[in-house]
Design a protein around this motif. Structure first.
Motif, PDB file in Angstrom:
ATOM      1  N   GLY A  62      21.384  59.910   5.343  1.00  0.00           N
ATOM      2  CA  GLY A  62      21.637  61.241   5.878  1.00  0.00           C
ATOM      3  C   GLY A  62      20.574  61.752   6.821  1.00  0.00           C
ATOM      4  O   GLY A  62      20.404  62.959   6.990  1.00  0.00           O
ATOM      5  N   GLY A  63      19.810  60.837   7.458  1.00  0.00           N
ATOM      6  CA  GLY A  63      18.772  61.266   8.388  1.00  0.00           C
ATOM      7  C   GLY A  63      17.491  61.717   7.726  1.00  0.00           C
ATOM      8  O   GLY A  63      16.553  62.153   8.407  1.00  0.00           O
ATOM      9  N   GLN A  64      17.428  61.617   6.410  1.00  0.00           N
ATOM     10  CA  GLN A  64      16.210  62.002   5.711  1.00  0.00           C
ATOM     11  C   GLN A  64      15.219  60.839   5.678  1.00  0.00           C
ATOM     12  O   GLN A  64      15.572  59.695   5.934  1.00  0.00           O
ATOM     13  CB  GLN A  64      16.520  62.443   4.272  1.00  0.00           C
ATOM     14  N   PHE A  65      13.974  61.150   5.336  1.00  0.00           N
ATOM     15  CA  PHE A  65      12.960  60.103   5.205  1.00  0.00           C
ATOM     16  C   PHE A  65      11.904  60.530   4.197  1.00  0.00           C
ATOM     17  O   PHE A  65      11.645  61.718   3.998  1.00  0.00           O
ATOM     18  CB  PHE A  65      12.308  59.791   6.556  1.00  0.00           C
ATOM     19  N   ALA A  66      11.329  59.515   3.542  1.00  0.00           N
ATOM     20  CA  ALA A  66      10.159  59.754   2.696  1.00  0.00           C
ATOM     21  C   ALA A  66       8.953  59.752   3.620  1.00  0.00           C
ATOM     22  O   ALA A  66       8.761  58.819   4.400  1.00  0.00           O
ATOM     23  CB  ALA A  66      10.037  58.662   1.641  1.00  0.00           C
ATOM     24  N   SER A  67       8.150  60.797   3.562  1.00  0.00           N
ATOM     25  CA  SER A  67       6.999  60.880   4.453  1.00  0.00           C
ATOM     26  C   SER A  67       5.759  60.257   3.816  1.00  0.00           C
ATOM     27  O   SER A  67       5.725  59.992   2.608  1.00  0.00           O
ATOM     28  CB  SER A  67       6.717  62.347   4.808  1.00  0.00           C
ATOM     29  N   ASN A  68       4.754  60.031   4.632  1.00  0.00           N
ATOM     30  CA  ASN A  68       3.474  59.545   4.115  1.00  0.00           C
ATOM     31  C   ASN A  68       2.693  60.660   3.413  1.00  0.00           C
ATOM     32  O   ASN A  68       1.801  60.389   2.612  1.00  0.00           O
ATOM     33  CB  ASN A  68       2.626  58.987   5.259  1.00  0.00           C
TER      34      ASN A  68
END
Length: 214
Positions: A62-68
């Motif tokens: 869904g266009g999401q991401f886990a960030s650093n």
């Protein structure tokens, strides 16, 4: 009618019923969701500095991401949990999603809600390297749900917003009720449960379960 005929008819009916049940079920992979945070752009800058933008660690559906980037969340009487990951992109409202066990450790009463439904939810403080924010409401225990593309929904015979039951056919044989279907073109088929639910049911990410209409 002879007894032998009755037995034959009975066997055929039972077989037909079992086949019907199989058609009403649909396999879905499971993803175990750990505690995480969603932030507004304004709050990202407060926590990490003016002009700061989240950096990508892993792409999600869904266009999401886990960030650093990670933060510390603080509950009642300064009970805290460190290294809580932020999921991007930025949202209109900041939100913290935890498990029931996390809520006990933090000393807060977080309600079970759909993501985004934070009205009158638990307060919590978020601490970053450059600052901190206090949310009067925004901490929830995420309600279990299933992401689906429209093609998956058609194959499973369900629609967006429908509530189903899901059974894990493993050694613990757990059935999850009140599971909400979420349908969108950007979604990949996956059921999301939190770490408490996964541990109790003996489930790890990648396991599968069967959807049954409630």
């Amino acid at each position: 009618m002879e007894e032998r005929d009755v037995e034959l008819i009975t066997a055929l009916v039972i077989k037909a019923m079992e086949g019907s049940k199989e058609k009403e079920s649909y396999a879905v992979p499971i993803g175990v969701s750990a505690r995480h945070v969603h932030l507004t752009g304004e709050h990202v800058e407060i926590l990490f500095g003016k002009g700061y933008e989240l950096t990508r660690k892993k792409e999600l559906m869904g266009g999401q991401f886990a960030s650093n980037e990670q933060v510390t969340i603080v509950g009642y009487k300064l009970r805290a949990m460190e290294n809580v990951r932020i999921l991007g992109p930025v949202r209109k409202k900041s939100q913290v999603e935890i498990s029931a066990t996390d809520a006990i450790k933090l000393g807060i009463k977080a309600p079970v809600r759909d993501s985004g439904d934070i009205e009158n939810s638990a307060p919590i403080t978020i601490v970053g390297p450059k600052g901190a924010i206090y949310l009067k409401e925004g901490c929830i225990i995420a309600k279990r749900h299933i992401h689906m593309a429209p093609s998956d929904a058609r194959a499973a015979g369900v629609k967006n917003g429908e509530v189903v039951s899901v059974k894990a056919e493993n050694v613990r044989g757990t059935t999850f009720n009140h599971v909400t279907i979420r349908v969108d073109e950007s979604y990949t088929l996956e059921m999301h449960i939190d770490t408490d639910e996964a541990n109790a049911a003996g489930i790890i990410t990648g396991d599968t379960a069967l959807i049954y209409k409630s």
